[in-house]
Design a protein around this motif. Structure first.
Motif, short mmCIF file in Angstrom:
data_model
loop_
_atom_site.label_atom_id
_atom_site.label_comp_id
_atom_site.label_asym_id
_atom_site.label_seq_id
_atom_site.Cartn_x
_atom_site.Cartn_y
_atom_site.Cartn_z
N LYS A 1 37.18 -0.69 -51.06
CA LYS A 1 37.54 -0.17 -52.39
C LYS A 1 37.09 -1.12 -53.50
O LYS A 1 36.45 -0.70 -54.47
CB LYS A 1 39.06 0.04 -52.49
CG LYS A 1 39.66 0.89 -51.38
CD LYS A 1 41.14 1.05 -51.54
CE LYS A 1 41.92 -0.25 -51.45
NZ LYS A 1 41.97 -0.87 -50.11
N SER A 2 37.45 -2.40 -53.36
CA SER A 2 37.07 -3.36 -54.40
C SER A 2 35.56 -3.46 -54.52
O SER A 2 35.02 -3.51 -55.63
CB SER A 2 37.64 -4.74 -54.09
OG SER A 2 39.03 -4.70 -54.02
N THR A 3 34.90 -3.51 -53.39
CA THR A 3 33.44 -3.63 -53.40
C THR A 3 32.82 -2.45 -54.15
O THR A 3 31.93 -2.63 -54.99
CB THR A 3 32.91 -3.70 -51.97
OG1 THR A 3 33.60 -4.74 -51.27
CG2 THR A 3 31.42 -3.98 -51.95
N SER B 1 43.34 -1.73 -46.36
CA SER B 1 42.74 -3.00 -46.72
C SER B 1 41.42 -3.20 -45.98
O SER B 1 41.33 -2.91 -44.79
CB SER B 1 43.73 -4.12 -46.37
OG SER B 1 43.16 -5.36 -46.70
#
Ligand code: ATP
Ligand code: MG
Lengths: 260, 311
Positions: free
Chosen positions: A50-52, A46
């Motif tokens: 990754k999302s970015t 986390s």
């Protein structure tokens, strides 16, 4: 921007992508390639970015440096005299319309029915006639097993059903690439399977996908490539076997020992 | 009474299922019901039998042409002012959410000024605008003028009233609309963007309909409030409903019956507005109540529902 290598080269190519929020550096120069038909699973702790990274691919996040190409086309900018100039919004929208995205929390439009959710973009962004868009939408909803829910509102569906509608909504724009950001993380355990099944079908049908996930079973079975991210960098990338069963890096090993 | 104890999920509960359950006795509920009924009966009988209400005079003025003209003025004033206030309020709300600090500060300053001063003062200032600004002109800033007029020719009681009410109301609506937009999850905008929708499209088709659910109840309150405080325009001699009544009883001294006439008309309009609001709320609520079956209330126990709290 026509690129003769567009059909033969990788569908997605990222070079030196950097992103910071204020003083907080989140991506430290990411290089990545995804071939047509590949399923890339992006794993990592986390906060590793990754999302970015995923959101940079369809320009929901503007990279501070580096380049993102999809189908040979530079996303979000155009290059003139060695500098990047921001594209007009209209061009960026056209680029986004070819990239589907599925979110952790579904983000279905709660005031529209399932069918309306799926045809909103085809009819109003692509200006398809309502009739044919609805026909295509019904076929897609059948494919994700929700042919009987076309007139339901999202809130009356289970999480797994909502996420399958969200996948159908993304597919309705006939994207050449699908992005998934932890599509099963918000689901009760017994509902995860039905969503992964739909994604597995999609992969089998040859769709190019980038999937941020904590489902190691899915990554092992379905992914053609796995990339491990840590601290805003891709530390290790390879086949699922290489990365998941025989990781070379210490950080990959310690991450996997925690999640497996 | 038995039906009141049914399981909350009315879609599965069958009327036959709950016959084994003996409801807990609730003596205070019946005391409360009795008190309300007695007081209500007292009030109704007093209103009907007390001659001081002078219902015959009420009847005489109910459709008096001066009252109806005042009613027309009030309706027109409220409608136009509210429509303008909605538009301006939306623009202000969008400005308060803009990236530009200048736009945000401008809208913030507007709300501060117009919400912070009495509407009565604002009305009088608009009416007497000519004292502050004798000439109004449109032209190139700091350049030649294309169109010029005397302020006194532009500002009639009507324009002053509409300006005063609308600009004041816009400040309140701005805040209501802003909080409505903020109540919509940002994920909705992101999903719309990811599908290739333009900002306009995503605002109009995705965000606004959901925001309206939150906006409509307080905005309806504002409309009802505006309807009634529009009577302050009597200070600039615009004969709306209340002022029309005052003109009548100023001469005839039939104060109470005329005020009852005025109140009846206010009540009629407010009832209409409330009905409209409910219809609008139901339309905007589509998709939001589906989970709990509240769209299909049980038909059982219709009478006891009136006397006792639901569920
Ligand atoms: N809009 C934003 N503004 C400021 N900081 C942000 C923003 N978005 C992400 N960050 C920060 O960037 C870092 C990476 O976030 P990101 O969401 O990409 O991580 P992630 O790998 O997807 O994590 P998770 O598994 O929790 O979803 C985090 O430290 C986060 O706090
Ligand atoms: Mg994430």
């Amino acid at each position: 921007m026509a690129d003769p290598g567009a059909m033969t080269g990788p569908l997605v190519r990222l070079t030196g992508v950097r992103k910071r929020f204020g003083d907080h550096r989140v991506l430290h120069g990411v290089d990545l390639e995804v071939a047509r038909g590949d399923v890339l699973c992006l794993i990592g702790a986390s906060g590793s970015g990754k999302s970015t990274l995923l959101r940079c691919v369809n320009h929901l996040e503007r990279p501070n440096a580096g380049r993102v190409y999809v189908g040979g086309e530079l996303i979000g900018y155009q290059e003139r005299d060695g500098r990047l100039h921001e594209l007009p919004e209209r061009r960026i929208r056209a680029q986004r319309a070819r990239i589907g995205m599925v979110f952790q929390h579904f983000n279905l439009f709660p005031h529209l029915t399932v069918l309306e959710n799926v045809i909103e973009a085809p009819t109003r962004v692509n200006r398809e006639p309502r009739e044919s868009a609805a026909r295509a939408a019904r076929t897609l909803l059948d494919r994700v097993g929700l042919g009987d829910k076309v007139n339901a509102y999202p809130r009356s569906l289970s999480g797994g059903q909502q996420q399958r509608v969200a996948i159908a909504r993304g597919l309705a724009m006939r994207p050449e690439l699908m992005l998934f950001d932890e599509p099963t993380s918000a689901l009760d355990p017994e509902l995860v399977g039905e969503v992964l099944d739909v994604m597995r079908d999609l992969a089998a049908g040859g769709m190019t996908m980038i999937v941020v996930t904590h489902e190691m079973g899915f990554a092992r079975e379905v992914a053609t490539r796995v990339a491990f991210m840590d601290g805003g960098r891709i530390v290790e990338e390879g086949t699922p076997h290489q990365v998941l069963a025989d990781p070379r890096h210490e950080r990959t090993r310690s991450f996997l020992s925690k999640v497996l | 009474m038995v039906q009141q104890q049914a399981a909350p999920d009315t879609r599965v509960a069958d009327a036959d299922d709950d016959h084994d359950i003996v409801p807990r006795s609730r003596p205070w509920r019946w005391v409360g019901v009795a008190v309300v009924l007695v007081v209500a009966a007292e009030v109704v009988s007093s209103v009907l039998t007390n001659p001081n209400y002078q219902w015959d005079i009420v009847g005489k003025y109910l459709f008096d042409s001066r009252i109806l003209a005042g009613l027309g003025t009030t309706l027109l004033l409220t409608t136009v002012a509210m429509a303008l206030a909605c538009l301006l309020g939306l623009v202000l709300a969008l400005m308060r959410r803009a990236d530009s600090r200048l736009l945000r500060a401008t809208a913030g300053g507007y709300v501060w000024l117009f919400r912070g001063t009495p509407v009565l003062v604002q009305l009088i200032i608009w009416y007497n605008l000519a004292i502050l600004v004798p000439v109004v002109s449109i032209g190139i800033p700091f350049g030649p003028q294309l169109w010029t007029a005397q302020t006194n020719d532009l500002i009639s009681p009507w324009t002053a009233a509409i300006l005063g009410l609308a600009l004041n109301e816009a400040a309140y609506l701005c805040e209501i609309i802003r909080s409505g937009i903020n109540a919509v999850d940002y994920g909705q905008t992101e999903a719309a963007q990811a599908l290739g929708m333009s900002r306009r499209h995503s605002f109009r088709r995705i965000v606004l309909p959901q925001a309206l659910r939150v906006i409509v109840p307080p905005a309806s309150n504002e409309a009802i409030g505006l309807l009634k405080y529009s009577s302050v325009v009597s200070v600039i001699a615009l004969p709306e409903l209340l002022y029309a009544g005052q003109l009548i009883y100023g001469r005839t001294y039939e104060t109470i019956p005329v005020l009852i006439v005025v109140s009846i008309w206010y009540l009629v309009i407010v009832t209409l507005l409330t009905w409209l609001e409910h219809r609008l709320e139901r339309r905007l609520g589509a998709g939001f109540a589906a989970r709990h079956g509240s769209a299909a209330p049980s038909r059982a126990g219709r009478w006891s529902r009136w006397l006792t709290p639901a569920r």
